[in-house]
Design a protein around this motif. Structure first.
Motif, mmCIF file in Angstrom:
data_model
loop_
_atom_site.group_PDB
_atom_site.id
_atom_site.type_symbol
_atom_site.label_atom_id
_atom_site.label_comp_id
_atom_site.label_asym_id
_atom_site.label_seq_id
_atom_site.Cartn_x
_atom_site.Cartn_y
_atom_site.Cartn_z
ATOM 1 N N ILE A 115 34.588 50.131 -12.098
ATOM 2 C CA ILE A 115 33.931 49.115 -11.268
ATOM 3 C C ILE A 115 34.511 47.738 -11.558
ATOM 4 O O ILE A 115 34.745 46.948 -10.627
ATOM 5 N N VAL A 116 34.760 47.442 -12.833
ATOM 6 C CA VAL A 116 35.311 46.121 -13.167
ATOM 7 C C VAL A 116 36.708 45.972 -12.557
ATOM 8 O O VAL A 116 37.062 44.891 -12.054
ATOM 9 N N ILE A 117 37.476 47.062 -12.573
ATOM 10 C CA ILE A 117 38.813 46.971 -11.969
ATOM 11 C C ILE A 117 38.693 46.651 -10.480
ATOM 12 O O ILE A 117 39.389 45.773 -9.951
ATOM 13 N N LEU A 118 37.774 47.319 -9.812
ATOM 14 C CA LEU A 118 37.571 47.042 -8.387
ATOM 15 C C LEU A 118 37.142 45.591 -8.187
ATOM 16 O O LEU A 118 37.619 44.910 -7.275
ATOM 17 N N ALA A 119 36.254 45.118 -9.060
ATOM 18 C CA ALA A 119 35.782 43.737 -8.942
ATOM 19 C C ALA A 119 36.931 42.760 -9.168
ATOM 20 O O ALA A 119 37.022 41.715 -8.515
ATOM 21 N N LEU A 120 37.818 43.137 -10.086
ATOM 22 C CA LEU A 120 38.970 42.270 -10.359
ATOM 23 C C LEU A 120 39.847 42.154 -9.112
ATOM 24 O O LEU A 120 40.296 41.062 -8.754
ATOM 25 N N VAL A 121 40.064 43.275 -8.455
ATOM 26 C CA VAL A 121 40.839 43.250 -7.218
ATOM 27 C C VAL A 121 40.170 42.321 -6.206
ATOM 28 O O VAL A 121 40.815 41.525 -5.527
ATOM 29 N N LEU A 122 38.846 42.401 -6.152
ATOM 30 C CA LEU A 122 38.112 41.557 -5.217
ATOM 31 C C LEU A 122 38.292 40.079 -5.543
ATOM 32 O O LEU A 122 38.538 39.253 -4.654
ATOM 33 N N VAL A 123 38.196 39.741 -6.818
ATOM 34 C CA VAL A 123 38.376 38.348 -7.229
ATOM 35 C C VAL A 123 39.787 37.875 -6.873
ATOM 36 O O VAL A 123 39.982 36.763 -6.357
ATOM 37 N N TRP A 124 40.731 38.730 -7.119
ATOM 38 C CA TRP A 124 42.128 38.412 -6.804
ATOM 39 C C TRP A 124 42.281 38.140 -5.313
ATOM 40 O O TRP A 124 42.891 37.177 -4.884
ATOM 41 N N ARG A 125 41.601 38.956 -4.504
ATOM 42 C CA ARG A 125 41.681 38.828 -3.051
ATOM 43 C C ARG A 125 41.013 37.523 -2.598
ATOM 44 O O ARG A 125 41.545 36.801 -1.750
ATOM 45 N N ILE A 126 39.868 37.231 -3.198
ATOM 46 C CA ILE A 126 39.170 35.986 -2.848
ATOM 47 C C ILE A 126 40.051 34.796 -3.194
ATOM 48 O O ILE A 126 40.167 33.836 -2.420
ATOM 49 N N ASN A 127 40.696 34.903 -4.346
ATOM 50 C CA ASN A 127 41.587 33.848 -4.811
ATOM 51 C C ASN A 127 42.714 33.621 -3.795
ATOM 52 O O ASN A 127 43.041 32.486 -3.447
ATOM 53 N N LEU A 128 43.277 34.730 -3.268
ATOM 54 C CA LEU A 128 44.347 34.582 -2.271
ATOM 55 C C LEU A 128 43.839 33.875 -1.024
ATOM 56 O O LEU A 128 44.479 32.989 -0.470
ATOM 57 N N ARG A 129 42.633 34.279 -0.598
ATOM 58 C CA ARG A 129 42.088 33.695 0.624
ATOM 59 C C ARG A 129 41.861 32.198 0.437
ATOM 60 O O ARG A 129 42.154 31.401 1.320
ATOM 61 N N GLN A 130 41.346 31.824 -0.738
ATOM 62 C CA GLN A 130 41.108 30.396 -1.006
ATOM 63 C C GLN A 130 42.418 29.622 -0.922
ATOM 64 O O GLN A 130 42.475 28.548 -0.322
ATOM 65 N N ASN A 131 43.482 30.218 -1.504
ATOM 66 C CA ASN A 131 44.776 29.559 -1.472
ATOM 67 C C ASN A 131 45.266 29.368 -0.045
ATOM 68 O O ASN A 131 45.745 28.318 0.342
ATOM 69 N N ARG A 132 45.128 30.452 0.728
ATOM 70 C CA ARG A 132 45.651 30.400 2.087
ATOM 71 C C ARG A 132 44.903 29.360 2.912
ATOM 72 O O ARG A 132 45.503 28.562 3.616
ATOM 73 N N GLU A 133 43.578 29.364 2.772
ATOM 74 C CA GLU A 133 42.771 28.387 3.517
ATOM 75 C C GLU A 133 43.191 26.971 3.160
ATOM 76 O O GLU A 133 43.401 26.118 4.032
ATOM 77 N N ALA A 134 43.320 26.740 1.835
ATOM 78 C CA ALA A 134 43.672 25.388 1.391
ATOM 79 C C ALA A 134 45.039 24.983 1.923
ATOM 80 O O ALA A 134 45.234 23.854 2.416
ATOM 81 N N GLN A 135 45.975 25.950 1.858
ATOM 82 C CA GLN A 135 47.328 25.664 2.318
ATOM 83 C C GLN A 135 47.316 25.312 3.806
ATOM 84 O O GLN A 135 47.952 24.359 4.247
#
Lengths: 464, 283, 404
Positions: A115-135
């Motif tokens: 479950i933590v691994i899945l959550a980590l993937v989710l955090v990573w994905r959220i992080n990408l989205r934040q970057n893209r939005e900001a960019q």
């Protein structure tokens, strides 16, 4: 509505969604500037470099904590999840014990790690989205939301997350995780012969489910269906007898010209207020073969031989349903009292002019109204009674047992009390887990079927 | 017509009196047993109702040094008060979010919780025990452990409270937003004061539950009597062969548990009725 | 900050889980679980022992009341969390050994047990050839308590029932317990025993319940259950209308309260089947004290020494004097006061007919309850011999299936 969609199309939609998301990640990387790209490796760094410290640091800390858990701790358990451990415990020559693998912890932490691994993937994905939005915002020449605004959003735009964070976390750790764990246990041989930490347990596939459905021999099938049938019969009577008799009592108390309404109500309501482990334990003892009830019946010469209230299966079942009225009528009486007042008086008035008597009025006006309004309530009551542990357990612990029933089950056991006995008395966790899953299936099927029949399944928004 | 009415009223009175006697009988029996002396009469089960002599021996025992009853009582009270405060806060938060705010995954969350609720609670007992043990919250730490479990599961009990929030007009929120209030302010300043009945109902339920928790509490506190709550301690006086002749003391303890809970319940009955009635209609 | 709060909290949670798991402290506190009745007694004796042994000065004890009948149930939930020393009734030995909840005794410790205790007690504490616990008492058997103003002839079950019925009183015996049931089956000449190995496994079963003798015993139980004076139960404090009860020494003080001047004890009566009188038999059982497996050798040594002391001659005698528990220690048994005890002599008389209780699997007790409940609820009322035989056959088959 949405349930009309078939499972096949849902699965299809899921994979299309995955595909789109993967493509999206690719595009983010391809079009990303170096700050975005570096965030693929170091979560949150892009945000920090753009000055969005609040976002950046929070995702960074999260990801770091998860990585720390996975590599520092979780993986060592996860690697054994297919075998659930190989190294048993043993005694050293000096009498002390050397610890081996603990199948229980391997399974628990293994699940948590996944479950933590899945959550980590989710955090990573959220992080990408934040970057893209900001960019994209910067590319359009707009200013990024300030750190202050990010913080403030917790009380406003993102207030839902603030409110739900703790409850969701609590439910995840103490409800979801244990349920997943116990579902897994149903596919293992975790019982008194394989008790962690002394002994290892391992996966056995569907064997336990085969056992619960196999009738004859040492199989639990016959017992399971007996207990299931009684569970359903019990829930039916416990729900509907309480419902109608509770309503009857409410009507009597609310009848015009009856005084001391408050007194009657207060007397009845005491059964809700007094903790059941006190009142029901005492009532259970009252009906023992040498209890108060038998003693006085014998003394007054009404019977010659004590009535076997708790030892005869039929008597015990009837008595439990009757005693449950004592618990259930006051509750229903309160609800009915509230609802009865909502029925417009002129309905009764015009019925009276048409010459209807009170029975006719009850069946033509009161009952249809009540059934319509309390449909969902009856369903939840029924489900609650399927799992009504206290009444059964405090009164007679599900007894009597019988040579016809396996697994220590008794004739008044509900599935849930049987589950409890297996957990506590027999430490037969694997079968307890199977029964737990069965309870879930029964509950879910009944809920689905009944819900589709209910007249008043309403659009939630339309109610506001 | 009036004659007929008198007769029917008389019948109703008779029925109500019979019902009242049946309903009160166990409590009267319990109270009478608690006054039987375990020293001079007999502490176990007997088959007569009225003790030969009324004494307070059983009550004295509970408060003598031999028995940790005051400690168990305090434990239960601590659990009950803490659960009341935290559970109520959590339920209000969840209800407000699900009733007033619209966010992605809201329906999914409600559905998942609905499905989770269909698993029997006892299923996960052993797993919960070991989770608590890892946090050091079993045996000597059972009291905070039980609070934690109660609070952690509170979020799923939002139905009644959310149903109540749904009935408050949304125009109120909109007006407040126009005045510049953020969502947190709306919850604290507008919704909470308007929801007194349902908050009291929620708190009352949370307060009453720990007094009857003998299953999970005994599992978590096992073998460490200083962490027992009253239900755990008293039920073993009846069920464990170890405690011979404790029945009258069980009755006395039961009465002492029942009195404050009952009084509180009677005082707040109005809110309880409002809660169950509202909850039953919304489903 | 977007969408991250809940995940942040999840991380904190995960970290704290990990921190919790990393802490494995071994306290110097020795915890002991014993019956409520002897909690204070044990605390006093254990403290005396520690204060007189400078070797173990670093240790302290805490004593909790946890019933000997429920010890296994509690211990098996979480062996690590259970007490370092705990008293238990011997029927739970196999489960505890199987769950590695007991340290096997070796060398001097084993010799201490086998040299100082009666043979039955030693075999009760053994699985296979290994000794796993320290015997505390040899009095875990049962006999008859009766009210001498009601019961005229305590040697005949029929007479007891007739007397009780005439007086409107009850005769109590827990016939839905595998422990008390054997009074009939063993009395009629049946046997049921298991062979075990040192791992706590049952290797073979020796049973002949499905026989003519078994049917006799079952008929007697059925006849007893039909008597209006019969009540199922063995706990004197729950017996509301009692003139006679089959129970053990632990109930003696409650029964004394109940019967007052008419208090009397005797060996179990004989029952009559088809005109033949048969003396009841049963189990003679033992209470044991076990040591939980320890990682730390010093603590293990302290626990072993303390267990030896608490199960030794001196403390067994003191426990008899304080609480009336019948000793298993040979020297303590020879004490004059012990020899002249009323309840203990009734028990000793009964033990002449009883069989020292060996090891039985957990499933046996549950199966026996099912048989007893079936009898009480009238399943076999007026049943033919064939029906009874087939019931016993299935009982026997189940018993055999527990050994593998």
């Amino acid at each position: 509505m949405e349930e009309k969609k078939s499972i096949g199309s849902r699965i299809g939609a899921f994979f299309r969604w995955i595909g789109r998301d993967l493509a999206d990640i690719g595009i983010t990387f391809a079009r990303g500037d170096w700050k975005t790209r570096i965030s693929f490796l170091v979560v949150g760094l892009g945000q920090i470099l753009r000055g969005q410290y609040v976002r950046g640091i929070s995702v960074l800390c999260l990801a770091a904590a998860m990585l720390f858990y996975i590599f520092g701790f979780g993986l060592s358990y996860l690697k054994d999840i297919l075998t659930l451990g190989t190294q048993g415990r043993g005694f050293n020559p000096d009498g002390t014990i050397s610890l081996g693998d603990n199948s229980f912890l391997i399974l628990l932490y293994g699940i948590l790690t996944i479950i933590v691994i899945l959550a980590l993937v989710l955090v990573w994905r959220i992080n990408l989205r934040q970057n893209r939005e900001a960019q994209e915002l910067l590319a359009q020449g707009k200013a990024l939301p300030s750190n202050r605004k990010d913080l403030y959003s917790v009380l406003d735009r993102n207030f839902d997350k603030t409110l739900l964070a703790l409850p969701v976390l609590g439910i995840f750790v103490f409800t979801v995780l244990p349920i997943i764990f116990m579902i897994c246990v149903a596919f293992t041989n975790y019982d008194y012969n394989h008790q962690a930490p002394a002994k290892l347990f391992t996966w056995v596939g569907l064997e336990n489910f085969r056992n619960i459905f196999s009738i004859g021999g040492e199989g639990y099938g016959g017992t399971f269906f007996t207990v299931l049938a009684w569970t359903l019969i019990w829930a039916f009577f416990a729900t509907f007898l309480n419902y109608f008799l509770g309503m009857a009592v409410a009507i009597m108390i609310n009848k015009k010209g009856i005084r001391f309404k408050k007194l009657w109500r207060t007397i009845l309501v005491m059964t809700i207020a007094v903790p059941q482990f006190v009142s029901l334990l005492y009532i259970g003892k009252m009906f023992a073969s040498d209890g108060l009830v038998n003693a006085y019946l014998l003394k007054w010469g009404l019977i010659q031989k004590a009535i076997p209230f708790w030892t005869n299966p039929t008597y015990a079942r009837i008595l439990i349903i009757v005693i449950n009225l004592w618990i259930g009528i006051p509750y229903m009486m309160l609800i009915a009292t509230g609802l009865l007042m909502n029925i417009p008086e002129d309905l009764y008035e015009s019925a009276r002019i048409d010459g209807a008597n009170s029975f006719q009025m009850f069946f033509k006006i009161t009952l249809p109204y009540m059934l319509f309004v309390t449909g969902p309530f009856l369903l939840t009551q029924f489900i609650g009674n399927l799992n009504n542990f206290n009444v059964i357990f405090l009164l007679n612990q599900g007894r009597p047992q019988s040579m016809n029933l396996k697994g220590g089950a008794g004739y008044t056991d509900l599935l849930v009390t049987w589950l409890y006995k297996m957990t506590i008395n027999d430490t037969d966790y694997k079968m307890a887990a199977v029964i737990g899953i069965m309870v879930f299936i029964v509950t879910a099927v009944i809920s689905l079927v009944v819900y589709n029949f209910l007249p008043s399944v309403k659009d939630e928004e339309g109610f506001q | 017509m009036t004659r007929k009415k008198h007769i029917s009223n008389a019948i109703v009175y008779i029925v109500l009196i019979v019902i009242s006697v049946i309903w009160l009988f166990p409590f009267v029996g319990l109270a009478l047993q608690s006054f039987r002396s375990y020293i001079s009469e007999f502490g176990g089960m007997v088959n007569y109702l009225i003790p030969k002599k009324f004494t307070l021996d059983s009550y004295k025992f509970l408060f003598s040094g031999e028995c940790q009853f005051p400690r168990w009582y305090m434990n239960t009270l601590i659990i009950a008060v803490a659960a009341t405060v935290f559970n109520t806060i959590i339920i209000i938060c969840v209800s407000y979010a699900l009733s007033r705010l619209r966010f992605k995954g809201r329906r999914a969350l409600m559905n998942i919780w609905l499905v989770l609720g269909m698993f029997p609670g006892f299923l996960t007992m052993i797993c919960l025990y070991f989770l608590l043990k890892m946090l050091g919250l079993t045996q000597s730490g059972a009291v905070p452990g039980l609070i934690l479990i109660s609070v952690a599961g509170a979020g799923m009990q939002y139905y009644v409270c959310k149903g109540y929030f749904d009935t408050l007009p949304k125009a109120l929120d909109e007006a407040a937003r126009i005045d510049g209030a953020n969502r947190a302010q709306i919850l604290l300043i507008m919704i909470v004061p308007l929801s007194k009945p349902i908050i009291i109902y929620t708190a009352l339920l949370a307060f009453m539950a720990p007094w009857c928790d003998f299953v999970f509490a005994s599992y978590v506190a096992f073998g460490y009597s200083a962490s027992y709550n009253v239900a755990v301690a008293l039920q073993q006086w009846v069920w464990t062969n170890d405690f011979q002749g404790y029945f009258t003391r069980f009755c006395a303890g039961g009465i002492l548990v029942a009195i404050p809970v009952t009084i509180l319940f009677m005082c707040l009955q109005k809110y309880y009725v409002e809660g169950v009635t509202g909850g039953s209609v919304k489903g | 900050m977007k969408k991250t709060l809940s995940i942040l909290a999840a991380g904190v949670m995960a970290a704290s889980l990990m921190a919790g798991a990393a802490v494995t402290a071994y306290a110097d506190d020795i915890t002991i679980w014993v019956a409520e009745e002897v909690t204070d007694f044990t605390k006093e004796k254990a403290n005396e022992f520690l204060s007189s042994n400078p070797d173990f000065s670093g240790f302290s004890v805490s004593v909790e009341p946890v019933g000997e009948g429920d010890a296994a149930k509690n211990v098996l939930t979480d062996v690590e969390g259970s007490a370092d020393l705990y008293g238990f009734a011997q029927d739970q030995l196999a489960r505890l050994v199987s769950a590695q909840a007991l340290t096997p005794l070796m060398g001097d410790n084993a010799a201490f047990v086998s040299e100082n205790n009666d043979a039955g007690a030693v075999s009760a504490a053994s699985m296979g050839d290994m000794i796993f616990a320290y015997p505390l008492t040899s009095d875990n058997g049962y006999f008859l308590y009766y009210d001498s103003s009601v019961v005229t002839d305590p040697t005949s079950l029929d007479q007891i029932l007739a007397d009780c019925e005439a007086a409107g009183k009850g005769f109590y015996m827990e016939i839905n317990s595998g422990w008390y049931q054997t009074a009939f089956f063993f009395g009629a000449g049946c046997s049921l025993s298991y062979e075990t190995d040192e791992m706590g496994n049952f290797t073979s079963c020796n049973v002949d319940y499905a026989s003519e003798n078994g049917v006799k015993a079952l008929k007697a139980i059925i006849a007893l259950a039909e008597s209006p004076a019969f009540h199922n139960g063995s706990s004197a404090s729950n017996a509301a209308n009692c003139a006679a009860i089959v129970s053990g020494t632990w109930d003696s003080s409650v029964v004394k309260d109940m019967f007052g001047d008419n208090y009397a004890c005797a060996k179990l009566p004989s029952f009559t089947v088809d005109g033949e009188a048969i003396q009841m038999s049963g189990f003679g059982g033992f209470k044991l004290m076990g040591v939980k497996p320890q990682v730390d050798a010093d603590k293990l040594a302290a626990c072993q020494a303390l267990a030896q002391y608490l199960s030794g001659e001196e403390v067994q005698l003191a426990r008899y004097n304080a609480k009336g528990w019948g000793p298993s220690n040979l020297n303590a048994q020879a004490d004059d006061a012990v020899k002249s005890d009323v309840a203990l002599s009734a028990l000793a008389e009964q033990l002449a007919y009883a069989i020292p209780q060996g090891q039985y699997p957990n499933d046996y007790w549950s199966l026996a309850t099912s048989l007893g409940d079936s009898v009480i609820s009238g399943d076999y009322k007026d049943a033919s011999d064939e029906t009874l035989m087939s019931a016993l056959q299935s009982f026997q088959d189940s018993c055999i299936s527990y050994a593998k």
